[in-house]
Each structure stands twice: as structure tokens, then as C-alpha cells.
Design a protein around this motif. Structure first.
Motif, PDB file in Angstrom:
ATOM      1  N   CYS A  50      -8.691  14.482  -1.338  1.00 46.58           N
ATOM      2  CA  CYS A  50      -8.234  13.771  -2.533  1.00 46.58           C
ATOM      3  C   CYS A  50      -9.300  13.955  -3.605  1.00 46.58           C
ATOM      4  CB  CYS A  50      -8.068  12.286  -2.217  1.00 46.58           C
ATOM      5  SG  CYS A  50      -7.580  11.280  -3.632  1.00 46.58           S
ATOM      6  N   SER A  57     -12.178   7.742  -1.014  1.00 45.35           N
ATOM      7  CA  SER A  57     -12.557   6.972  -2.202  1.00 45.35           C
ATOM      8  C   SER A  57     -13.937   6.367  -2.017  1.00 45.35           C
ATOM      9  CB  SER A  57     -11.544   5.842  -2.432  1.00 45.35           C
ATOM     10  OG  SER A  57     -10.321   6.357  -2.857  1.00 45.35           O
ATOM     11  N   LEU A  73     -13.102  -0.392  -3.473  1.00 44.95           N
ATOM     12  CA  LEU A  73     -12.477   0.892  -3.795  1.00 44.95           C
ATOM     13  C   LEU A  73     -11.353   1.251  -2.836  1.00 44.95           C
ATOM     14  CD1 LEU A  73     -15.575   3.101  -4.676  1.00 44.95           C
ATOM     15  CD2 LEU A  73     -13.673   2.548  -6.178  1.00 44.95           C
ATOM     16  N   CYS A  74     -11.429   0.786  -1.598  1.00 46.00           N
ATOM     17  CA  CYS A  74     -10.483   1.251  -0.574  1.00 46.00           C
ATOM     18  C   CYS A  74      -9.059   0.784  -0.881  1.00 46.00           C
ATOM     19  CB  CYS A  74     -10.895   0.732   0.798  1.00 46.00           C
ATOM     20  SG  CYS A  74      -9.768   1.341   2.064  1.00 46.00           S
ATOM     21  N   PRO A  75      -8.120   1.737  -1.067  1.00 47.33           N
ATOM     22  CA  PRO A  75      -6.749   1.323  -1.375  1.00 47.33           C
ATOM     23  C   PRO A  75      -6.016   0.751  -0.161  1.00 47.33           C
ATOM     24  CG  PRO A  75      -6.897   3.710  -1.279  1.00 47.33           C
ATOM     25  CD  PRO A  75      -8.287   3.187  -1.045  1.00 47.33           C
ATOM     26  N   TYR A  76      -6.577   0.913   1.020  1.00 40.76           N
ATOM     27  CA  TYR A  76      -5.868   0.460   2.233  1.00 40.76           C
ATOM     28  C   TYR A  76      -6.535  -0.758   2.867  1.00 40.76           C
ATOM     29  CZ  TYR A  76      -3.928   5.049   1.596  1.00 40.76           C
ATOM     30  OH  TYR A  76      -3.320   6.141   1.050  1.00 40.76           O
ATOM     31  N   CYS A 109      -8.930   9.105   2.563  1.00 44.34           N
ATOM     32  CA  CYS A 109      -8.830   9.578   1.182  1.00 44.34           C
ATOM     33  C   CYS A 109     -10.205   9.858   0.599  1.00 44.34           C
ATOM     34  CB  CYS A 109      -8.101   8.566   0.316  1.00 44.34           C
ATOM     35  SG  CYS A 109      -9.019   7.055  -0.008  1.00 44.34           S
ATOM     36  N   LYS A 118      -9.470   7.249  -9.697  1.00 43.55           N
ATOM     37  CA  LYS A 118     -10.911   7.120  -9.459  1.00 43.55           C
ATOM     38  C   LYS A 118     -11.610   8.395  -9.938  1.00 43.55           C
ATOM     39  CE  LYS A 118     -10.103   4.003  -5.685  1.00 43.55           C
ATOM     40  NZ  LYS A 118      -9.398   4.025  -4.422  1.00 43.55           N
ATOM     41  N   GLY A 174     -10.303  11.828  -5.392  1.00 43.95           N
ATOM     42  CA  GLY A 174     -11.107  10.609  -5.340  1.00 43.95           C
ATOM     43  C   GLY A 174     -12.338  10.762  -4.468  1.00 43.95           C
ATOM     44  N   TYR A 178      -2.893   9.094  -1.874  1.00 45.25           N
ATOM     45  CA  TYR A 178      -3.679   7.933  -1.444  1.00 45.25           C
ATOM     46  C   TYR A 178      -3.627   6.830  -2.493  1.00 45.25           C
ATOM     47  CZ  TYR A 178      -5.443  11.356   1.860  1.00 45.25           C
ATOM     48  OH  TYR A 178      -5.531  12.286   2.853  1.00 45.25           O
ATOM     49  N   ILE A 179      -2.456   6.641  -3.066  1.00 44.08           N
ATOM     50  CA  ILE A 179      -2.152   5.576  -4.023  1.00 44.08           C
ATOM     51  C   ILE A 179      -2.831   5.777  -5.382  1.00 44.08           C
ATOM     52  CG2 ILE A 179      -2.121   3.081  -4.459  1.00 44.08           C
ATOM     53  CD1 ILE A 179      -2.033   2.720  -1.411  1.00 44.08           C
ATOM     54  N   GLY A 220       0.808  -1.210   0.000  1.00 47.41           N
ATOM     55  CA  GLY A 220       0.000   0.000   0.000  1.00 47.41           C
ATOM     56  C   GLY A 220       0.843   1.263   0.000  1.00 47.41           C
TER      57      GLY A 220
END
Lengths: 586, 140
Positions: free
Chosen positions: B42, A550, A523-526, A548, B80, B44, B74-75, A439
Motif C-alpha cells: 500500500c 500504515s 493510524l491503524c484502519p483495522y 497495509c 496517509k 501508506g 486498506y480503507i 472497516g
């Protein structure tokens, strides 16, 4: 005749007459001196119990070999003079001590025997092996272990035929090298060594016949030899699940492959090296034992170079490859220049083609100065091409570095014996995959991105994952050690504190609104969103969430919201902007 | 139309474009004052509803701006955003808004000059497009 074939051949070459089926009868003498040997011919009789025919003398076939000297080749047998004192000890018919072949135990249980007394005349090494075997058996005997099991010989292994690399088809057969022998005429007249051995060239050639098919044959000798017991043949790949609180990513870098950079001729000319290849060449454990040697067309190391070109910034500071500076090249290039001057000799010409000499650290500028004083030629300008097309007699047989000296504004052709390319350090090929696993994000250059270039150089966007070394940016050993120590301290500070503070601006999913569509989980990158099966809603793990949004940006029901950036708050901010705009007439 | 001054809303990410705007300010760069920034963590997290709401309220242009691809704090939040903006651009014309009124850009934290440049270019473009029809026709 139980002699080695080569011994028999050697004797025949030296014109030694061999008389088989001949037995001596008596030595003849005249005036107190040997005058001849009377012999009798024999024939093989009927086979005895051992299957061997005993010679039978043929009556009346006596004849005399005239000679001045007789050398008697006396046989050997075991000294049995003491046998009477140990009447319980059993002897074989050949006059050797009777033992169990596996344990070397004699008919007396507490007596073990080995060596010539058991095997008959044999070599020292066999006697030593018997001694080892007997000692192991004695050890077992004293511990009252089962000797039969203890000393059972290792069963012969049947080869599966899979334990070596397949050989390519159509390999030419090469004859085994045989050592040269002295001429028979010369060797009868002297005591010189008959077997001259292989010359160095022959030995090298012989070694190169090896097809290198052998992977390990699992003879297990290394296991026995390693006193630290570090070798385990049965170790296989295994997946370990280790529970940890923090992770330090120190996966290093890849070296840029200069093969596609055609003008530099890497891979085409044997004496164009990359920096790491030269490092290996000059290493004391390297192929030349640390000698800096150039290679001939076949790739064999031949002689020391008279001149060397070192090319900085190969793939670094180059918009076609990497825009960044690889940072360590200038200093190791200076080290190479110094090493060449030291190992090959101060008269060796070293040309250092640079764009800028970046000697940024403690003692670095001083080292640069020292290299200048040693006579390294520093040429400011990039090399355009390396070629072997000589234009003048001086250039014949050399590599020519074509460059421009930008300080003099002059074009140069520099003939050299060896070229070293200071190739760029680049992010590892598997960096994308590693980044996804942990991550962490990557910068545009592929290196892992630290949290903040000044305030968070060790940490990453994911809490508890730290960076060290060249996986974060090109850097040398001192900086890597410093960064790694810092990362270790960061990890320790988390471990000693034992608790983690979570930021306030993180996501929260209203369980009363959430419809349980689970879109946010993907969707969650973590991987901070989990699904609560019991309540049928998604739940944010506050320790993992970074805020973030997302999830909030997509959530169809509006259940997922980032605290301090809730939809209500953004809308209110927007309304405020519009109202204020209207007030000023926008 | 000569003195038409468009209203722009920019959703900017905290780590890149907001910082770039900050840098533009501290570097004393000038750019048109038509833009209002809304800081988000972000890109996103920019809900398409925010963009639609802005247009319905009569905003003449919306800018969504975040980190360069690969640089997202956030990567992958900016990716997105890219997908959502692409979809928004598909549906906006059906509501009578030219898709040029919505713009997605990548402006890194050190790109203060580029931020000022982007705003200048966008304001100029919206000026040629004229005021949003929502402001003229819609009754809210």
C-alpha cells in the motif's frame, strides 16, 4: 325525561305535543271505543330522600285529551318471582340484585350477577361487559385470589398534555358534519329511515378534519387484542453488545430524490411518480386498493389514466448524477407497463422511454417481447422535459413528455396522464459511517467495495465482514437472495472451522525497539494495534492485521515493520535496482 | 544533455498501480524503460526515508502511485501517503531537489493506458529538469 336530546327534538319537529307534570287518571270510552284520556295536572312536591321531588296531584285540575288510541309505555323491572326460593340473596330498594360494583359478587359469595338484573334496564353491550367482568371475578374466586385486587377498576389516568403532537397555530375551526334527516312532514307519513347518514363526500371531509395529533394514547387495547402478544408498550431503545464471529452487512440502498431534476417536474405535477411510489399505488394494500388512478390538483385519486410515460435511467447512466446503471429499472419498467395494461386495460397507451433495454436475465428478454406484443410503445430516447404547457388541443390537461426518438431522428411531444420516473438506486446516506464502523471501503460510487470483483464478491477488506444486497451494488431481488445465501455460507464456513488462518505479510512491532509512542494505534484502519501497558509497547493483533503498513510507514523508531516488506528488504531491493542499473550504464 | 536518460523509481501499490503496470505489460503497451518499480502492499507503507534514500542515491525522479481516493484496499492508506508526500514536497527543495521530481498519482488497476501515459509524461518532465544534482555533486 331521560330520552336523548335528538329524540326529543325529532318528536317536537313531528308536532308531538309533550305534556309534562301530567298524570293519566282513566281512559274514556264510547260505544266500546276509546274516546279520550282523562288526566290530572301535578306539581313537584318536597324532595324525598333521593333528592327528587315526587309529583303531587293538583285537585280539581282534571282535563280530557280526546283521542282514538292510547299506547301505554310500560316500564321494566326485574323478575323477582324466584326470589322467595333464595331468601339469602339481598335486593336493593329499586328491586335489583345487590352486588359488589367491582366484582359483581352478590351477598351469596358463590353467586355473581350482572345485566339488567343488577343495573336496571340498560343496553346489551353493558350486559356483555358485566358478563366479562363477572367471569374474571369468578375465575379469581375459584382460584381463591383476592377479588378486591382482581377486579379493581383501572384508575383514571391523568393526561399530561404531552401525548399528542402540538397543533400548528391559526388552524381554522371546521364545523362537525351532521347527518341529514328526512323532512318531518315526509317522515310522519312513512317508515323510511329518518337518519340518512353522511354522504361519501361528507364522510371524507369529516375524516379530514382530523388533525392527526394523536400519537398513541396508550389505551393498551392493542396489547389485549394481539394474540401473539407481540406488542410491548414499555419497550425502549437499548444497546446490546452481541459477541459474533462474523457480520453480514445488508444495509440496502437509497432512492435518488428526483426533486432537484427540475425538467421532470417531480413534486410540481401531482401525476409524476417515482418508481417506488407507483409500486405503492399499484399495490393491493396501497391508498387506492391497487387501482391505478391519477390525481387531481388537490392530490385526490380520481380516474384511471389513458396514457402513461415511463422514463428509464433517471439519474442513472447520467454523468451529472450517477454514471452507473441501476440495473433493475429496465425490468421493473416492463413490469409496470404490463401491470398498467392488465389493470387499466389493453387500450391504455404506455410509452417506455429508454436508452437501452437491458433485459439480461433468465426469461427477461421473453418478457420484453411479451410487453412489445401487448402494445407498449418503446421509444429509444431520453425525455428532455415534462411540461403541462399544452401546444395543441390534444395536449390540454395532460402532461407532455418532450423527447427525441433517436431511432427515427425525430422530435416528439407525447401527451400522457401519468409519468413514472425510474430513479437511480444510490448508496445510503449513512454509508460512510457504516463503512467506518465495519472497516469496509466504499467505491467511487459510494457502494461498499467487495474484496475482489470476481474472486471475492461476498467478502470485504475486513475478514469476517461480508456483504449482501444493494449495499454492495444496485441489484434486484434474485441476485440479492443469491448473494445473501453465499454470504451466509461464508459466515457459516468460518464458524464451523473454528480457527482463522492469518496471512503471512502482516505487521509486527519489535518490542525491543518500540518506544511506546502509540502513533501506530491511531493510524491503524483495522484497530489491530493495541497497547501493552505492562511492557509499555504497542502490539499487533495478528488476527486483525491486514498488512497495509500504515504503521510501518510512519513508525519513528522503525519498530513497526510489515513482514516481507521490511525496511531492510525494501532498501536491499532498491540497492539491487541501482546496482543493476549501473551495470547497464543507467 | 541530449542523450540524458533519467532513472526513475516508482513505489507502486500492489492492488492498483502494480496491477495497472501488469495490465500495461499484458496489453503490449510501450512506455519508457527508465522506470524501476518497487512493489509495496500500500502507498501508506512508503516510509519517507525510502524516497529520500532514492534521491540521495542519485535517482532523478520518484513516483509514488496508489489507488484512487476511496478505492484503497486498506480503507485509507492512500490518504496517509498523500499527507506524507505533501510534507516531503515541502522539505525536498531545501536539499536542492526540485519538488517536481517527486510525484504522487492515483492509477487504478484497470488503468494500464494511464500508467504508460504517466510514466511517459514523467520521464519527459524529468528530461527537461535535467539530471539530479545529487548524481553530479554528492559523494556517497
Amino acid at each position: 325525561m331521560p330520552a336523548a336530546t335528538e329524540e326529543i327534538q325529532g318528536a317536537q319537529e313531528e308536532a308531538v305535543a309533550l305534556r309534562f307534570l301530567t298524570a293519566p287518571v282513566r281512559i274514556l270510552s264510547e260505544n266500546g271505543k276509546v274516546s279520550g284520556l282523562e288526566c290530572i295536572r301535578t306539581a313537584l312536591g318536597d324532595a324525598d330522600a333521593s333528592g327528587r321531588g315526587r309529583p303531587v296531584a293538583l285537585e280539581g285540575s282534571e282535563f280530557v285529551i280526546p283521542c282514538d288510541a292510547v299506547i301505554v309505555a310500560v316500564g321494566q323491572r326485574t323478575d323477582q318471582s324466584w326470589a322467595d326460593q333464595v331468601p339469602e340473596l339481598q335486593w336493593t330498594r329499586q328491586g335489583t340484585i345487590e352486588v359488589d360494583p367491582n366484582t359483581l359478587q352478590t351477598s351469596l359469595p358463590h353467586v355473581f350477577a350482572g345485566g339488567d338484573a343488577v343495573s336496571g334496564p340498560a343496553s346489551v353491550i353493558e350486559a356483555v361487559a358485566a358478563g366479562h367482568k363477572a367471569v374474571a371475578a369468578i375465575d379469581g374466586y375459584l382460584r381463591q385470589a383476592d377479588l378486591g385486587v382482581q377486579a379493581a377498576p383501572t384508575p383514571a389516568q391523568k393526561l399530561s398534555g404531552e401525548n399528542w403532537r402540538p397543533l400548528p397555530a391559526g388552524l381554522p375551526a371546521e364545523v362537525r358534519a351532521s347527518s341529514r334527516r328526512l323532512d318531518p312532514k315526509a317522515r310522519v307519513a312513512s317508515w323510511a329511515e329518518v337518519d340518512c347518514g353522511l354522504t361519501e363526500a361528507e364522510a371524507l371531509h369529516e375524516a379530514q378534519r382530523c388533525l392527526n395529533c394523536g400519537i398513541c394514547s396508550e389505551c393498551m387495547e392493542c396489547v389485549r387484542a394481539c394474540e401473539a402478544q407481540a406488542i410491548d408498550h414499555y419497550m425502549g431503545a437499548q444497546e446490546l453488545e452481541v459477541k459474533v464471529g462474523s457480520i453480514i452487512v445488508a444495509t440496502g440502498y437509497d432512492l435518488l430524490d428526483p426533486t432537484p431534476m427540475k425538467p421532470y417536474g417531480y413534486g410540481l405535477y401531482p401525476n409524476v411518480y417515482t418508481s417506488l411510489e407507483f409500486e405503492r399505488l399499484s399495490n393491493a394494500t396501497g391508498p387506492t386498493g391497487g387501482q391505478i388512478l391519477i390525481r387531481n390538483e388537490e392530490g385526490r385519486h380520481t380516474r384511471e389514466p389513458q396514457s402513461v410515460a415511463i422514463l428509464h435511467c433517471v439519474g442513472s447512466r447520467d454523468v451529472n448524477y450517477h454514471e452507473y446503471c441501476s440495473r433493475v429499472c429496465c425490468m421493473y419498467a416492463l413490469k409496470y407497463a404490463h401491470l398498467i395494461k392488465e389493470k387499466v386495460g389493453p387500450e391504455t397507451r404506455v410509452y417506455d422511454f429508454y436508452i437501452d433495454q437491458r433485459c439480461y436475465g433468465k426469461g427477461y428478454e421473453e418478457f420484453y417481447r411479451r410487453c412489445q406484443e401487448e402494445g407498449t410503445h418503446f421509444i429509444r430516447g431520453r425525455v428532455a422535459a415534462i411540461t403541462d404547457q399544452a401546444a395543441t388541443a390534444d395536449e390540454a390537461g395532460k402532461l407532455i413528455a418532450i423527447a427525441e426518438d433517436t431511432l427515427l431522428g425525430q422530435r416528439l411531444r407525447v401527451p400522457v396522464d401519468m409519468v413514472i420516473l425510474c430513479v437511480a438506486m444510490e448508496a445510503r446516506k449513512d454509508a460512510v459511517e457504516v463503512a467506518r464502523i465495519f472497516g469496509i471501503s466504499q467505491g467511487a460510487d459510494g457502494f461498499f467495495l467487495e474484496e475482489h470483483p470476481k474472486l471475492g464478491p461476498l467478502s470485504t477488506a475486513t475478514d469476517g465482514v461480508f456483504l449482501a444486497g444493494a449495499c454492495q451494488s444496485p441489484k434486484g431481488i434474485p441476485h440479492t437472495v443469491a448473494q445473501a445465501s453465499g454470504a451466509a455460507a461464508k459466515a457459516l464456513s468460518l464458524a464451523t472451522r473454528g480457527t482463522v488462518a492469518v496471512p503471512s505479510a502482516i505487521a509486527w512491532i519489535d518490542p525491543d525497539v518500540c518506544a511506546g509512542c502509540r502513533t501506530c494505534i491511531g493510524l491503524c484502519p483495522y484497530t489491530a494495534v493495541e497497547f501493552d501497558e505492562r511492557r509499555g509497547v504497542s502490539v499487533v493483533n495478528a488476527a486483525l492485521c491486514k498488512g497495509c503498513g500504515s504503521c510501518a510507514g510512519f513508525c519513528p523508531s522503525g519498530a513497526a515493520q510489515v513482514r516481507h516488506f521490511q525496511k531492510k528488504q525494501i532498501m536491499a531491493e532498491f540497492d539491487g535496482i541501482m546496482d543493476a542499473g549501473q551495470a547497464v550504464g543507467m | 544533455m541530449e542523450d540524458f536518460e533519467p532513472t526513475l523509481i516508482a513505489f507502486v501499490c500492489n492492488w492498483c498501480t502494480y496491477t495497472a503496470a501488469d495490465l500495461a505489460g499484458t496489453s503490449r503497451l510501450t512506455y519508457p524503460q527508465n522506470v524501476r518499480l518497487i512493489r509495496v502492499m500500500c502507498t501508506g507503507m512508503v516510509d519517507p526515508q525510502y524516497v529520500i534514500k532514492a534521491f540521495l542515491e542519485g535517482v532523478d525522479g520518484v513516483l509514488v502511485s496508489g489507488c484512487h481516493p476511496g478505492d484503497c484496499h486498506y480503507i485509507n492508506g492512500n490518504f496517509k501517503a498523500r499527507r506524507r508526500i505533501k510534507l516531503l514536497k515541502e522539505i525536498l527543495p531545501r536539499f536542492g531537489f526540485q519538488e517536481e521530481r517527486l510525484r504522487l498519482t492515483w492509477i487504478g488497476a484497470s488503468d494500464g493506458i494511464q500508467f504508460a501515459e504517466t510514466i511517459r509524461a514523467m520521464v519527459a518532465q524529468i528530461k527537461t529538469l535535467g539530471p539530479s544534482q545529487a548524481r553530479l555533486k554528492m559523494v556517497i
